[in-house]
Scaffold this active site. Structure first.
Site, short mmCIF file in Angstrom:
data_model
loop_
_atom_site.label_atom_id
_atom_site.label_comp_id
_atom_site.label_asym_id
_atom_site.label_seq_id
_atom_site.Cartn_x
_atom_site.Cartn_y
_atom_site.Cartn_z
CD GLU A 1 -2.76 -1.38 2.40
OE1 GLU A 1 -2.81 -0.46 3.22
OE2 GLU A 1 -3.43 -2.43 2.52
CD GLU B 1 -4.41 -8.15 1.69
OE1 GLU B 1 -5.31 -7.44 2.16
OE2 GLU B 1 -3.20 -7.89 1.82
O1 9MR Z 1 -7.20 -8.62 8.43
C1 9MR Z 1 -6.33 -7.77 9.12
C2 9MR Z 1 -7.00 -7.29 10.40
O2 9MR Z 1 -7.13 -8.38 11.30
C3 9MR Z 1 -6.19 -6.17 11.03
O3 9MR Z 1 -6.91 -5.66 12.14
C4 9MR Z 1 -5.97 -5.09 10.00
C5 9MR Z 1 -5.17 -3.93 10.57
O4 9MR Z 1 -5.04 -2.91 9.63
O5 9MR Z 1 -5.26 -5.63 8.89
C6 9MR Z 1 -6.02 -6.57 8.22
O6 9MR Z 1 -5.34 -7.05 7.08
C7 9MR Z 1 -5.01 -6.04 6.09
C8 9MR Z 1 -3.77 -6.53 5.37
O7 9MR Z 1 -2.75 -6.80 6.29
C9 9MR Z 1 -3.32 -5.52 4.32
N1 9MR Z 1 -4.38 -5.21 3.41
C10 9MR Z 1 -5.65 -4.81 4.00
C11 9MR Z 1 -6.09 -5.89 5.01
C12 9MR Z 1 -7.45 -5.53 5.58
O8 9MR Z 1 -7.36 -4.34 6.32
#
Ligand code: 9MR
Length: 383
Positions: free
Chosen positions: A163, A268
């Site tokens: 990102e 994802e």
């Molecule tokens: O699924 C993840 C969630 O449990 C966390 O709280 C969150 C924190 O920002 O991150 C989520 O995973 C993210 C991933 O690492 C990067 N792309 C976006 C995903 C969804 O937010």
């Protein structure tokens, strides 16, 4: 006499603890064995994976673990390899959960993904407070080098940078950009490559259906390739909804990225079925929609998902996978962001406390219609 009864009590306590422990670990997961396996049909096209959370990694959610081992040939850690958990304070690393994660992959002979080395989010406090370039540089180098080296030859692929772009194609002014300058991305890839020359290296982002954002990523990949810096794939996060983005937009992502000579990965994937505040799409975690919390209009399927929406979800997944199959020569992995609906991050984002249904397994670990649709599609394709 007193001593005897103490011993007896101890034995009793031991039995109770032991029996409940065995019971918890011998949960009846046999109902999951009758579910046809996604990997059976898709493994010949691309790696097919799921993100796994801490409960799965620690063996506290055995049903999900069973689903992961029987349905998928690839895993990604949902949180356990992120900077704030791996290096919570300066130069003090905690690999406990990450080691367990990697062992699950090794034991099951899976394609193991490392997520994520460089991301502006989920950083420990000390990283967010760094103000000098040289201090940032030291931590940047040592974090990437330490983590990648530890899992050299075990973790197959790394989300090196996550990102880094804004929707308009410019670089996000993250702490890395602000202190290290715009070539921090190249630097991260070089460091990861040096630490494990055989690792498969990915740049990962959301909203890549937006042409300007995709343009920024394309320029970056071209620049890296022209300098001979190893980058193997672009990860498309794919946090989508029932109608967005369109299939044409998704196909354009595949075509544009594969033209660069790198693989496309859907890293994802999940499909939200809930109303989208301000038609919000993508995964910018910093947006705040707290004013919608508790609003019944934004949480319409609290009891269960109506059949009509269940069918729409199945069709949406099927249409998307038809496209993936059509372009499977360009796609190296498709990973679902989670295993079952109850544990999806989408129950709490972008509005907290909703009931969402974005994945292939429901809250009782049953395969949903969407799963059956993908099995059906895969089996026709394998005929
Ligand atoms: O699924 C993840 C969630 O449990 C966390 O709280 C969150 C924190 O920002 O991150 C989520 O995973 C993210 C991933 O690492 C990067 N792309 C976006 C995903 C969804 O937010």
């Amino acid at each position: 006499m007193k001593k005897k009864s103490n011993n007896f009590n101890l034995i009793l306590i031991f039995c109770i603890v032991f029996c409940s422990f065995s019971f918890a670990n011998n949960l009846n997961t046999s109902f999951l064995d009758s579910i046809d396996s996604l990997k059976k049909y898709y493994i010949s096209l691309f790696n097919i994976g799921a993100a796994i959370n801490k409960d799965i990694i620690l063996g506290l959610d055995m049903e999900s673990k069973h689903i992961v081992e029987s349905q998928f040939n690839s895993i990604t850690p949902e949180n356990s390899l992120k900077w704030m958990f791996i290096q919570p304070s300066p130069n003090s690393f905690n690999f406990k959960d990450a080691d367990k994660y990697v062992n699950i992959g090794l034991k099951n002979n899976m394609h193991i993904v490392g997520h994520v080395l460089v991301w502006h989010s989920q950083l420990p406090d000390f990283m967010q407070k760094i103000e000098s370039k040289s201090e940032m540089n030291n931590h940047f180098e040592s974090h990437i080098n330490t983590v990648v080296s530890r899992y050299k030859g075990k973790i197959d692929a790394w989300d090196v940078v996550n990102e880094a772009f804004n929707d308009d194609g410019s670089l996000r002014e993250s702490i890395f950009y602000n202190l290290l300058g715009n070539n921090y991305i190249e630097k991260a890839f070089k460091l990861a490559h040096d630490a494990d020359p055989k690792a498969y290296l990915i740049y990962n982002d959301y909203n890549l259906y937006k042409t300007k954002k995709r343009g920024g990523v394309i320029r970056m990949v071209k620049g890296m390739k022209s300098k001979g810096i190893k980058i193997d794939g672009v990860g498309v996060q794919a946090h989508w909804s029932l109608n967005h983005p369109s299939l044409d937009e998704i196909e354009q992502i595949i075509l544009d990225i594969s033209k660069l000579g790198v693989d496309v990965l859907f890293t994802e994937l999940d499909i939200s079925v809930l109303p989208n505040p301000w038609e919000l799409v993508g995964a910018e975690v910093n947006q705040n929609f707290s004013k919608f919390e508790g609003d019944p209009k934004m949480n319409p399927y609290k009891e269960k998902l109506p059949k009509s929406i269940q069918n729409k979800l199945a069709k949406r997944y099927k249409d998307i996978f038809k496209l993936f199959i059509k372009h499977s020569d360009k796609i190296s992995r498709v990973t679902f962001w989670g295993v079952m609906d109850k544990h999806s991050w989408l129950n709490d984002w972008p509005i907290k406390g909703r009931i969402n249904y974005p994945l292939l397994f429901d809250r009782k670990y049953q395969a949903k219609k969407a799963h059956k649709a993908l099995i059906e599609l895969g089996s026709i394709n394998n005929d």
